[in-house]
Motif scaffolding. Structure first.
Motif, mmCIF file in Angstrom:
data_model
loop_
_atom_site.group_PDB
_atom_site.id
_atom_site.type_symbol
_atom_site.label_atom_id
_atom_site.label_comp_id
_atom_site.label_asym_id
_atom_site.label_seq_id
_atom_site.Cartn_x
_atom_site.Cartn_y
_atom_site.Cartn_z
ATOM 1 N N UNK A 38 0.841 -1.195 0.000
ATOM 2 C CA UNK A 38 0.000 0.000 0.000
ATOM 3 C C UNK A 38 0.873 1.242 0.000
ATOM 4 N N UNK A 39 0.255 2.347 -0.332
ATOM 5 C CA UNK A 39 0.922 3.634 -0.181
ATOM 6 C C UNK A 39 -0.108 4.674 0.224
ATOM 7 N N UNK A 40 0.358 5.671 0.965
ATOM 8 C CA UNK A 40 -0.523 6.704 1.484
ATOM 9 C C UNK A 40 0.252 8.004 1.575
ATOM 10 N N UNK A 41 -0.391 9.098 1.240
ATOM 11 C CA UNK A 41 0.215 10.416 1.358
ATOM 12 C C UNK A 41 -0.675 11.279 2.236
ATOM 13 N N UNK A 42 -0.099 12.290 2.841
ATOM 14 C CA UNK A 42 -0.903 13.158 3.696
ATOM 15 C C UNK A 42 -0.172 14.425 4.066
ATOM 16 N N UNK A 43 -0.829 15.199 4.902
ATOM 17 C CA UNK A 43 -0.282 16.451 5.410
ATOM 18 C C UNK A 43 -0.257 16.393 6.927
ATOM 19 N N UNK A 44 0.808 16.939 7.530
ATOM 20 C CA UNK A 44 0.900 17.016 8.982
ATOM 21 C C UNK A 44 1.034 18.482 9.358
ATOM 22 N N UNK A 45 0.163 18.963 10.241
ATOM 23 C CA UNK A 45 0.169 20.366 10.647
ATOM 24 C C UNK A 45 1.538 20.724 11.215
ATOM 25 N N UNK A 68 -5.200 12.771 6.614
ATOM 26 C CA UNK A 68 -4.970 11.582 5.794
ATOM 27 C C UNK A 68 -5.390 11.838 4.355
ATOM 28 N N UNK A 69 -4.923 10.980 3.469
ATOM 29 C CA UNK A 69 -5.171 11.091 2.040
ATOM 30 C C UNK A 69 -6.660 11.177 1.719
ATOM 31 N N UNK A 70 -7.490 10.456 2.435
ATOM 32 C CA UNK A 70 -8.927 10.420 2.146
ATOM 33 C C UNK A 70 -9.604 11.764 2.393
ATOM 34 N N UNK A 71 -9.086 12.557 3.328
ATOM 35 C CA UNK A 71 -9.735 13.814 3.686
ATOM 36 C C UNK A 71 -9.191 15.019 2.920
ATOM 37 N N UNK A 72 -8.291 14.788 1.981
ATOM 38 C CA UNK A 72 -7.697 15.891 1.219
ATOM 39 C C UNK A 72 -8.499 16.174 -0.048
ATOM 40 N N UNK A 73 -8.446 17.419 -0.535
ATOM 41 C CA UNK A 73 -9.061 17.708 -1.832
ATOM 42 C C UNK A 73 -8.391 16.893 -2.931
ATOM 43 N N UNK A 74 -9.144 16.587 -3.980
ATOM 44 C CA UNK A 74 -8.672 15.702 -5.047
ATOM 45 C C UNK A 74 -7.375 16.195 -5.690
ATOM 46 N N UNK A 89 -5.037 18.170 -4.394
ATOM 47 C CA UNK A 89 -3.937 18.052 -3.432
ATOM 48 C C UNK A 89 -3.476 16.603 -3.336
ATOM 49 N N UNK A 90 -4.432 15.694 -3.298
ATOM 50 C CA UNK A 90 -4.121 14.265 -3.231
ATOM 51 C C UNK A 90 -3.308 13.828 -4.449
ATOM 52 N N UNK A 91 -3.711 14.262 -5.649
ATOM 53 C CA UNK A 91 -2.983 13.907 -6.875
ATOM 54 C C UNK A 91 -1.566 14.466 -6.860
ATOM 55 N N UNK A 92 -1.409 15.707 -6.382
ATOM 56 C CA UNK A 92 -0.075 16.326 -6.325
ATOM 57 C C UNK A 92 0.834 15.567 -5.365
ATOM 58 N N UNK A 93 0.300 15.152 -4.221
ATOM 59 C CA UNK A 93 1.107 14.398 -3.253
ATOM 60 C C UNK A 93 1.500 13.032 -3.801
ATOM 61 N N UNK A 94 0.579 12.368 -4.477
ATOM 62 C CA UNK A 94 0.886 11.059 -5.057
ATOM 63 C C UNK A 94 1.969 11.196 -6.122
ATOM 64 N N UNK A 95 1.891 12.247 -6.955
ATOM 65 C CA UNK A 95 2.938 12.465 -7.966
ATOM 66 C C UNK A 95 4.285 12.744 -7.309
ATOM 67 N N UNK A 96 4.275 13.483 -6.196
ATOM 68 C CA UNK A 96 5.524 13.830 -5.513
ATOM 69 C C UNK A 96 6.175 12.624 -4.849
ATOM 70 N N UNK A 97 5.395 11.814 -4.154
ATOM 71 C CA UNK A 97 5.966 10.746 -3.330
ATOM 72 C C UNK A 97 6.051 9.382 -3.995
ATOM 73 N N UNK A 98 5.236 9.111 -4.997
ATOM 74 C CA UNK A 98 5.193 7.766 -5.547
ATOM 75 C C UNK A 98 5.448 7.720 -7.048
#
Length: 109
Positions: free
Chosen positions: A49-56, A64-70, A72-81
């Motif tokens: 599995x893989x997961x991306x997110x933001x930490x304050x 978590x990834x599920x609670x992010x705007x679409x 933002x989620x796509x940008x994080x996935x491109x950055x990390x994976x």
């Protein structure tokens, strides 16, 4: 001695401005990604599995990834994976495949 199991790799990213934190209303976040993989004697075989997110940046609460705007989620996935980073978690499978091919080739010669 652990031979089989799962592990995770935490990837830290940049500081970004995002939506206000629900706890402290701070708007700057640290980005992160986590790749979990199955391992054989600590050699990655395949990712599970893989997961991306933001930490304050202030209170350290995690979005978590599920609670992010679409977007933002796509940008994080491109950055990390990117492909090359996920490919490294198949190194054990590639090595086992190469060994199996070498054994088979030697058997038929």
């Amino acid at each position: 001695m652990v031979i089989l199991g799962t592990r995770g790799t935490v990837l830290t990213g940049s500081i970004v401005e995002g939506p206000a934190c629900s706890h402290c209303q701070h708007t700057f976040f640290n980005t992160f990604g986590v790749i979990r993989y199955f391992h054989l004697s600590h050699i990655p075989v395949f990712p599970t599995s893989h997961e991306a997110g933001l930490k304050c940046g202030h209170c350290r609460r995690t979005l978590a990834e599920e609670s992010l705007p679409k977007e933002t989620k796509k940008a994080l996935i491109r950055e990390f994976f990117p492909f090359w980073r996920v490919l490294t978690k198949y190194s054990g499978s590639l090595a086992l495949g190469a060994i199996a091919l070498a054994v088979i080739a030697r058997h038929f010669h």
